[in-house]
Design a protein around this motif. Structure first.
Motif, PDB file in Angstrom:
ATOM      1  N   ALA A  13      13.245  -4.187   9.560  1.00 30.57           N
ATOM      2  CA  ALA A  13      12.653  -2.913   9.971  1.00 30.57           C
ATOM      3  C   ALA A  13      13.538  -2.197  10.989  1.00 30.57           C
ATOM      4  O   ALA A  13      13.691  -0.972  10.944  1.00 30.57           O
TER       5      ALA A  13
ATOM      6  N   GLY B  13      11.920   1.204   3.605  1.00 28.38           N
ATOM      7  CA  GLY B  13      10.700   1.353   4.399  1.00 28.38           C
ATOM      8  C   GLY B  13       9.449   1.119   3.584  1.00 28.38           C
ATOM      9  O   GLY B  13       8.495   0.487   4.055  1.00 28.38           O
TER      10      GLY B  13
ATOM     11  N   LEU C 201       6.758  -1.719   4.132  1.00 33.55           N
ATOM     12  CA  LEU C 201       5.367  -1.300   4.310  1.00 33.55           C
ATOM     13  C   LEU C 201       4.432  -2.119   3.425  1.00 33.55           C
ATOM     14  O   LEU C 201       3.355  -2.532   3.858  1.00 33.55           O
TER      15      LEU C 201
ATOM     16  N   PHE D 141       4.626   1.420  12.163  1.00 35.86           N
ATOM     17  CA  PHE D 141       4.473   2.278  10.993  1.00 35.86           C
ATOM     18  C   PHE D 141       3.355   3.301  11.182  1.00 35.86           C
ATOM     19  O   PHE D 141       2.706   3.695  10.218  1.00 35.86           O
TER      20      PHE D 141
ATOM     21  N   PRO E   3       3.830   6.746   8.909  1.00 37.43           N
ATOM     22  CA  PRO E   3       3.487   6.610   7.481  1.00 37.43           C
ATOM     23  C   PRO E   3       2.016   6.266   7.258  1.00 37.43           C
ATOM     24  O   PRO E   3       1.407   6.750   6.300  1.00 37.43           O
TER      25      PRO E   3
END
Length: 92
Positions: A15, A30, A34, A64, A67
């Motif tokens: 990450a 990503g 995720l 995160f 997102p």
């Protein structure tokens, strides 16, 4: 050190490397990170207990957050707003 902890360390390093990529190249790795995160968090919680699982979930949500907010707004049917660039100071 247990395998879930080693996997979590590798995930965090991946990450961090993904965050260093240019913005347009962050998307594919990503998205993979995720979608792997819930599996890793569940594995950590099964091996080390719910407190560790909650700590991992909090760390994931912190990393995160943008997102997750985007997908939450899309799921709710709300417009997904992008962050605007801050105004630049005029050059003398």
């Amino acid at each position: 050190m247990s395998w879930p902890v080693i996997a979590a360390i590798v995930w965090v390093l991946a990450a961090a490397v993904t965050a260093l990529l240019p913005y347009k190249r962050q998307f594919p790795p990503g998205i993979i990170l995720l979608f792997l995160a819930p599996l890793l968090i569940a594995w950590l919680a099964l091996e080390h207990g719910p407190i560790v699982g909650l700590a991992a979930l909090a760390a994931f949500a912190s990393m995160f957050r943008n997102p997750l907010i985007y997908f939450w707004r899309k799921w709710q049917g709300l417009p997904a707003q992008r962050h605007e660039q801050p105004p630049q100071e005029p050059q003398p």
